[in-house]
Each structure stands twice: as C-alpha cells, then as structure tokens.
Design an enzyme around this catalytic site. Sequence first.
Site, short mmCIF file in Angstrom:
data_model
loop_
_atom_site.label_atom_id
_atom_site.label_comp_id
_atom_site.label_asym_id
_atom_site.label_seq_id
_atom_site.Cartn_x
_atom_site.Cartn_y
_atom_site.Cartn_z
N LYS A 15 -35.40 6.07 -54.16
CA LYS A 15 -36.15 5.46 -55.72
C LYS A 15 -36.44 6.07 -57.27
O LYS A 15 -36.29 5.39 -57.30
CB LYS A 15 -37.51 4.71 -55.50
CG LYS A 15 -37.39 3.99 -53.61
CD LYS A 15 -36.18 3.07 -54.26
CE LYS A 15 -36.43 1.82 -52.70
NZ LYS A 15 -35.06 0.74 -52.84
N ILE A 47 -39.18 11.57 -48.51
CA ILE A 47 -37.30 10.91 -48.67
C ILE A 47 -37.30 9.55 -49.66
O ILE A 47 -36.41 9.24 -50.20
CB ILE A 47 -36.78 11.26 -47.53
CG1 ILE A 47 -37.05 12.78 -46.92
CG2 ILE A 47 -35.65 11.08 -47.68
CD1 ILE A 47 -36.84 13.34 -47.28
N TYR A 48 -37.53 8.04 -49.07
CA TYR A 48 -38.64 7.04 -49.64
C TYR A 48 -38.10 7.81 -51.17
O TYR A 48 -37.58 7.18 -52.13
CB TYR A 48 -38.82 6.16 -49.41
CG TYR A 48 -39.12 5.06 -50.18
CD1 TYR A 48 -38.59 3.71 -49.31
CD2 TYR A 48 -40.27 4.98 -50.22
CE1 TYR A 48 -38.51 2.92 -49.86
CE2 TYR A 48 -40.57 3.76 -51.05
CZ TYR A 48 -39.40 2.32 -50.76
OH TYR A 48 -39.50 1.02 -51.58
N ALA A 49 -39.53 8.01 -51.28
CA ALA A 49 -39.66 7.59 -53.41
C ALA A 49 -38.93 8.88 -53.97
O ALA A 49 -38.47 8.80 -54.90
CB ALA A 49 -40.74 8.53 -53.03
#
Length: 256
Positions: free
Chosen positions: A160, A155-157
């Site tokens: 970003k 989810i972070y990737a």
Amino acid sequence: MNELEGKVAVITAGAAGIGEGSARQLARLGADIAICDIHEANGRRLVEELQGWGRRAVFVAADMSDPDAGQAAIRQAGETLGRIDILVNNLGGVKFRPFMDQTPQNWRRLIDFNLTSMLAATHATVGWMRQGGAGGAIVNVASTEALRAAPGVSIYAACKAAMVELTKTLALELSADGIRVNCIAPDHIATPGLAGFMPTDPDSLAKRDLHVPLARMASIEEAGDVVAFLASPRSSFVTGVTIPVDGGITAASGWR
C-alpha cells in the site's frame, strides 16, 4: 448530479466493500460502470441494481491479481462499453501474520493481490484513456497502513505504501495526457473484509471507536463519495495526492 454522464468507470474488486460503494456513487454522478471481480453473484446483483438506475453496467469475471487475466478484463470492459475514463484500483486484502511467520509463497501472493493487480490494471487502462483523447482519472485505494507502522500486516503495508508512491509518480508521468492519478487511504470502513476483525460483544463494541476522532465507522458509500470526487471534474486540479478517509485516525496519531 450528472457530472460523469457519458463516462465509463472500471472498478477492480467492485462487487463488494469500497468497490461497491464507489460503483454506486460514480453511477449516481452519471457514469456507466464495469465491475471486474471474481465474486460473480455479488457483481451481477450490483450490475442489475445500477442498470435499474438507467446506467449501462457490466460484470467482468476475472481474478485481477493475475496480471494477464486483469489486463484481459480491462480490455473486455473497454470493448463492451466503448471507452474507459475512470479506473478505481480497489483490489486488496490481508490476514494478520507476523513477518517471520510469512513464507515466500505468502508474500508473493500478497504482492500480486495488493500491488501487481494495480500495476496491470493501470497499464492496460492508460492506453484506453490515451485513445479516448479526453484524459482520465485513476483512483487507487490504499490504506492508512501505508502511512504508519503496521505490525502483523507488513507485506500488505509495504504494498500500500508502494501504491501511494506510484500515485505520485504516475501523476507526473501521465499529466501530459490529462490523466489525473490520486489515492485514498481508508480505515474503519464497514466492509465485509473488516467485519471478521470487528468485536461482537457489547463491551468491546463500546470501545471499538475510541481511537477514531469521529467515533464511528463509515459506510462504503462514504468512502465511495471521496472516490467519486477524485474521479469527477470537481477535482480537476487535484493530482498526485493521497487523502485519508479514516475519521481522523491518521491526524490523531495515537491521540484520543
């Protein structure tokens, strides 16, 4: 070294890590600084340091992952310092967790923290830059995880990667206003957030930097130098790009 004299820079999550390094390097170029963060002790310490350099500097306490609070913080920073010329969207963070172990509550929180915060801060700031009539510079802090597979931080990737795409799109939408939008994709920076993932035993420390062509970690000021470059007149014809600040990790693509 006073290329940013008279300019005001707002830094989200600026009380530590890359935000702190960016605040220092922007102030060294003459900018006045607003730190928007929830970490009041760190933020006020940094503000006092920058004031000791002769800069105007303020701390705005705010949870920048809350869109309403984030936009209110930008407004307070602009009203206090009179203008906004530079925005550094630095808020972000993650804990390793496989995608199938995530819950809707987890991913909503990660999206708000890593992406919604950038949308809200940028939306609030562009009005100030247009009002000033002199253009501006927005620098988004993404991650190398935006440019490659990222098991355990999916989810972070994704957030970003969205930041990288928004950088390109907003660079085109805001070009008529003289507002440049760029991005950095850092990795292996010695931030407090990364410290928890770093090994401490001698053997692991010796192996830690093997995948980094420059074979070391970078300081927060080294990352801040690239932010300051993208915010300064030295990059006046640069917009819509993402610069890896990773010691060559992205270029290596697994090679040592």
